[in-house]
Design a protein around this motif. Structure first.
Motif, PDB file in Angstrom:
ATOM      1  N   TYR A 213       0.962  -1.331   0.077  1.00 14.20           N
ATOM      2  CA  TYR A 213      -0.075  -0.225  -0.063  1.00 14.20           C
ATOM      3  C   TYR A 213       0.840   1.237  -0.237  1.00 14.20           C
ATOM      4  O   TYR A 213       1.800   1.230   0.821  1.00 14.20           O
ATOM      5  CB  TYR A 213      -0.886   0.162   1.298  1.00 14.20           C
ATOM      6  CG  TYR A 213      -1.911  -0.981   1.294  1.00 14.20           C
ATOM      7  CD1 TYR A 213      -2.895  -1.166   0.327  1.00 14.20           C
ATOM      8  CD2 TYR A 213      -1.739  -2.131   2.536  1.00 14.20           C
ATOM      9  CE1 TYR A 213      -3.832  -2.196   0.794  1.00 14.20           C
ATOM     10  CE2 TYR A 213      -2.594  -3.087   2.459  1.00 14.20           C
ATOM     11  CZ  TYR A 213      -3.527  -3.191   1.439  1.00 14.20           C
ATOM     12  OH  TYR A 213      -4.414  -4.363   1.795  1.00 14.20           O
ATOM     13  N   LEU A 214       0.483   2.298  -0.901  1.00 12.43           N
ATOM     14  CA  LEU A 214       1.086   3.464  -0.683  1.00 12.43           C
ATOM     15  C   LEU A 214       0.954   4.166   0.334  1.00 12.43           C
ATOM     16  O   LEU A 214      -0.121   4.161   0.728  1.00 12.43           O
ATOM     17  CB  LEU A 214       0.711   4.167  -1.978  1.00 12.43           C
ATOM     18  CG  LEU A 214       1.379   5.449  -2.276  1.00 12.43           C
ATOM     19  CD1 LEU A 214       2.873   4.908  -3.139  1.00 12.43           C
ATOM     20  CD2 LEU A 214       0.873   6.572  -2.968  1.00 12.43           C
ATOM     21  N   LYS A 225      -5.587  10.568  -4.470  1.00 13.10           N
ATOM     22  CA  LYS A 225      -5.760   9.324  -4.653  1.00 13.10           C
ATOM     23  C   LYS A 225      -7.202   8.796  -4.391  1.00 13.10           C
ATOM     24  O   LYS A 225      -7.980   8.001  -5.362  1.00 13.10           O
ATOM     25  CB  LYS A 225      -5.273   8.621  -3.538  1.00 13.10           C
ATOM     26  CG  LYS A 225      -3.607   8.513  -3.517  1.00 13.10           C
ATOM     27  CD  LYS A 225      -2.907   7.943  -4.704  1.00 13.10           C
ATOM     28  CE  LYS A 225      -1.445   8.138  -4.548  1.00 13.10           C
ATOM     29  NZ  LYS A 225      -0.954   8.053  -6.326  1.00 13.10           N
ATOM     30  N   SER A 246      -3.022  -0.190  -4.397  1.00 17.14           N
ATOM     31  CA  SER A 246      -1.948   0.637  -5.037  1.00 17.14           C
ATOM     32  C   SER A 246      -1.323  -0.364  -6.054  1.00 17.14           C
ATOM     33  O   SER A 246      -1.243  -1.663  -5.691  1.00 17.14           O
ATOM     34  CB  SER A 246      -0.835   0.660  -3.783  1.00 17.14           C
ATOM     35  OG  SER A 246      -1.485   1.629  -2.719  1.00 17.14           O
ATOM     36  N   GLU A 250       2.947   3.067  -8.961  1.00 14.35           N
ATOM     37  CA  GLU A 250       2.432   4.302  -8.381  1.00 14.35           C
ATOM     38  C   GLU A 250       3.718   5.002  -7.229  1.00 14.35           C
ATOM     39  O   GLU A 250       3.513   6.171  -7.284  1.00 14.35           O
ATOM     40  CB  GLU A 250       1.259   3.999  -7.510  1.00 14.35           C
ATOM     41  CG  GLU A 250       0.084   4.929  -7.606  1.00 14.35           C
ATOM     42  CD  GLU A 250      -0.918   4.211  -6.824  1.00 14.35           C
ATOM     43  OE1 GLU A 250      -1.196   3.190  -6.745  1.00 14.35           O
ATOM     44  OE2 GLU A 250      -1.418   5.149  -6.137  1.00 14.35           O
TER      45      GLU A 250
END
Lengths: 473, 362
Positions: A213-214, A225, A246, A250
């Motif tokens: 996950y970003l 986002k 994500s 990205e």
């Protein structure tokens, strides 16, 4: 339906629960037969004064019932509710057998400051802080839409940290929201102190080296986002927002790409992917070439390389591992020390590595260049978490290159790709838009096309509303 | 695999291309020169036509069977007692073929860079990669293949660097002169097109709404294009006599590449072929797994994958030299080519009989 209070709902019982809590304050107002319990460090003094002190001081006994009918006084019927309320920064008010809670939460917070890890040159400089209400406000003030929904969860058996799931109704795919809610609900852990902890608890493959996950500290990034159709998670007392789902690619974009002209944005994107290539392969390639494949070096360059290496007593792989470890030590020391000392460490380390190590014959000049380029390239990657993962993988590739040269290096890369192609983020493919292939999304991954070309939301979000804009040009 | 996850046409095309393409390109110009002589590269066009016909058969099975698995089609009309030994046979051939391709790659790399290393150690490392890929299932294999495809794509345009030295006159105006054993050579060279035939087993994994057959044609066309591109370049750069003597003309060519910072790229480029070899090997083992799955569901397990690879590894100990491996690959190639034509033809016959209300064993 009128609820009946439980038998333990009385001042003595609740006060007893907070035994040995010296930071708890008990105030009494004998004229109106009222007791108050609260933690002064959790409340706002102004709110306490205007909502409790002033009304209570100027009231007659017979008016008390009327006062407590006001909506800010919430009656509770269970002692546990009252205890939790006090812990959450509310004041518990005990009056004639009844208990009310009034929200006067307002501890001192850090001011809104610049992000330490995600700086931009142009664009807004504010970043999330530890106060989740400020963080929510930073998002709300940018996203003035009633479609922005916020769901609250409490995680951590001991810490009872609040977690907020944010999404835009109509843009986010509700299957992702449901999946995320499910994953949060099943967490059973004593404490969740940071967004980074939450991210690991809800990852698809927690053992993978890649962050799935970003994470961002920037509200503008979080808002973009959300508008993409992704979901944002905020954790109480954490400046980290988590975005889901994500994609691997990205992690190589920065808000700066959008705030500058598209040609510049595109150049920056390409530069970062070049940095990715350099950071994972450059030192390994040096090891491979100097161990097995000297023939790959053109003659003119070969002399320089051989000269620089002829005093070094170790095989290239040891030399490279030594230097890479040194750089990592420096980086870690710099990260842990106060800024001023960190600068000194940087200078000392720079001299030791740059000059002394070469003069002492421990390492070659060319390797210093390779290691330094790899390190610099790793810092070009906007996400610190991703850059750290890539740096760690580099060690594996160096060892592989030391064993089998180019073949080892390629095997290492193959291993990484095999691993990464099986990854998913919240069930969505991690390597999208490359594999599975979604060519139209490449316009916002490898390049930053003009806004008139960025017509759709990313495919990965599976947004019910795919169209982002209808600029006619 | 998630039910929603189906192979899109692009992924099928890439998988077909990656399954077909392999280290054979290094020897292809030599084989063409030896067997077909002048303008031998033209034989690739014949191979293309033949493989396209074979794919047409596969697409007929797809159309007549309405996208059903070919195993299902066969099992409806042919007793399992007959089919199961056939499945075992098919699986064995595919496992052997896959393992030998891996072994050949390893031996070539050993010859080039690691003369003192035991090739079976390198083979072990490659087989570990094959295992890790294979246990991930077809959808993730296709994702990895797509990624591999993109990171190997830069190699093909490198041939442009030789264009200034390319002379049409070297091709000569003669066609297929100075060759010999054209039939044997033809079948031998056709083996370099193999890989597409496995896709008859993968109908259930394909997104059937989106023209999967066109994707197989495209993958095959692209591989033909690359083969012709490489071979034509070799024929225009080397004389026929040179080509007949150079065992690996492409490697020799790539050794001539020079850039300001790096030269003699053949080692690195050959390394990149690992990505292609991996997918080829994995696809053959996957086909074997699919066949055995019809007999026992154990074939789906990681343990079975491990055993398959271990058996292949064990057998690949037998041939020691490149010549021996080539011999194995040639013989297995004949069988695989036969299987490639055999399965669709039998399936079409079965489907025609079923269409006429033939007896069913279900």
């Amino acid at each position: 339906m009128k609820q009946t209070p439980d038998v333990t709902l009385n001042f003595q019982h609740i006060f007893h629960q907070f035994e040995h809590c010296v930071d708890l304050v008990h105030r009494t107002f004998p004229e109106i037969h009222t007791d108050i319990l609260y933690f002064p460090n959790l409340i706002s003094k102004i709110a306490f004064s205007s909502m409790i002190l002033e009304p209570f001081a100027n009231i007659q006994l017979q008016e008390v019932d009327e006062l407590f009918k006001q909506s800010q006084f919430v009656e509770v019927f269970h002692s546990k509710e009252a205890v939790v309320g006090v812990l959450e920064g509310k004041a518990a008010i005990f009056n004639q057998g009844k208990v009310f809670l009034i929200d006067i939460y307002g501890p001192k917070d850090r001011n809104i400051e610049q992000s330490g890890t995600e700086t931009v040159i142009t664009g807004p400089h504010d970043s999330f802080g530890e106060s989740v209400s400020t963080n929510l406000s930073l998002i709300r003030r940018r996203l003035k839409s009633s479609h922005l929904k916020v769901i609250e969860y409490s995680v951590g058996e001991v810490t009872k940290s609040k977690i907020y799931i944010l999404y835009i109704d109509g843009l986010a795919n509700m299957n992702f929201v449901k999946e995320l809610e499910h994953r949060i609900k099943i967490i059973e852990i004593d404490a969740v102190n940071e967004g980074g902890v939450l991210a690991q608890l809800i990852e698809d493959k927690p053992n993978s080296i890649f962050p799935q996950y970003l994470r961002t500290e920037r509200p503008d990034s979080a808002v973009s986002k959300l508008v993409d159709g992704r979901i944002i998670m905020l954790v109480e007392n954490s400046p980290t927002a988590i975005s889901a789902p994500s994609s691997f690619f990205e992690f190589f974009s920065s808000p700066d790409d959008y705030y500058q002209r598209w040609t510049l944005g595109t150049a920056l994107r390409l530069l970062r992917f070049l940095a990715l290539l350099i950071t994972i392969t450059f030192t390994a390639l040096y090891v491979s070439v100097t161990t097995y494949h000297y023939e790959m070096i053109p003659e003119s360059l070969l002399m320089t390389l051989v000269e620089s290496r002829n005093r070094v007593p170790f095989p290239p792989v040891y030399e490279a591992l030594l230097m890479e470890t040194m750089i990592e030590l420096l980086r870690e020391a710099g990260a842990r020390l106060p800024t001023k000392i960190a600068q000194t460490i940087g200078i000392v380390g720079g001299i030791v590595i740059g000059q002394a190590a070469v003069q002492a014959g421990l390492t070659s000049n060319v390797l210093i260049i390779a290691v330094a380029s790899s390190a610099i390239a790793s810092f070009v990657i906007p996400s610190y978490v991703m850059s750290a993962s890539l740096r760690l993988m580099r060690f594996g590739l160096i060892i592989m290159a030391g064993i089998w040269g180019n073949l080892g290096l390629i095997m290492g890369v193959a291993l990484i790709i095999i691993h990464i192609s099986g990854l998913t983020s919240l069930g969505a493919p991690y390597l999208i838009p490359v594999a599975p292939m979604k060519g139209t999304d490449w316009k916002d991954i490898f390049i930053r096309a003009p806004f008139s070309q960025l017509k759709n939301r990313p495919y990965q979000t599976k947004s019910p509303n795919q169209v982002r804009q209808k600029i006619r040009k | 695999m998630n039910e929603n996850e189906k192979l899109s046409p692009f992924h099928i095309a890439v998988l077909v291309f990656m399954s077909q393409m392999g280290i054979v390109v290094f020897t292809l110009p030599n084989s063409l020169a030896v067997y077909f002589g002048t303008n031998g590269w033209l034989f690739l066009l014949i191979c293309f036509v033949v493989s396209t016909i074979n794919i047409y058969f596969i697409s007929l099975v797809f159309r007549l069977g309405k996208g059903r698995s070919v195993f299902e089609i066969l099992e409806r009309s042919i007793p399992k007692a007959v089919l199961y030994p056939v499945y075992i046979g098919l699986a064995s051939v595919w496992i052997l073929f896959g393992s030998m391709i891996g072994k050949k790659y390893v031996l070539l790399f050993q010859m080039m860079a690691f003369p003192t290393t035991n090739p079976m150690v390198i083979k072990l490392a490659i087989d570990i990669l094959v295992y890790l890929l294979l246990i991930k299932g077809i959808y993730n294999i296709s994702k990895a293949a797509t990624f591999f495809f993109w990171i190997t794509l830069w190699m093909y345009p490198l041939m442009f660097m030789f264009l200034p030295h390319f002379h049409w006159i070297r091709l000569t105006p003669f066609i297929f002169k100075e060759g010999h054993d054209m039939v044997k050579g033809g079948v031998d060279i056709y083996a370099s097109f193999l890989g597409y035939e496995l896709f008859i087993l993968l109908f259930p994994y394909m997104d059937q709404k989106k023209k999967p057959m066109l994707a197989i044609y495209s993958g095959n066309a692209f591989v033909t294009f690359i083969y012709i591109w490489y071979s034509l370049t070799c024929f225009g750069l080397f004389s026929l006599k040179q080509l007949k003597k150079l065992l690996f003309p492409l490697l020799d060519l790539q050794a001539l590449l020079r850039f300001p910072f790096v030269e003699r790229l053949e080692n690195l480029l050959f390394g990149f072929y690992l990505f292609l070899v991996l997918i080829t090997v994995v696809m053959y083992l996957l086909a074997a797994q699919e066949a055995v799955r019809r007999i026992t569901p154990i074939a789906k397990s990681h343990f079975f994958v491990f055993i398959t690879i271990a058996v292949g590894y064990g057998i690949s100990y037998i041939p020691k030299s490149i010549d021996q491996v080539n011999d194995w690959i040639m013989k297995l190639g004949y069988t695989v080519t036969g299987i490639g034509f055999g399965i669709p033809i039998i399936a079409i016959l079965v489907l025609l009989i079923q269409g006429k209300g033939g007896q069913s064993h279900v």
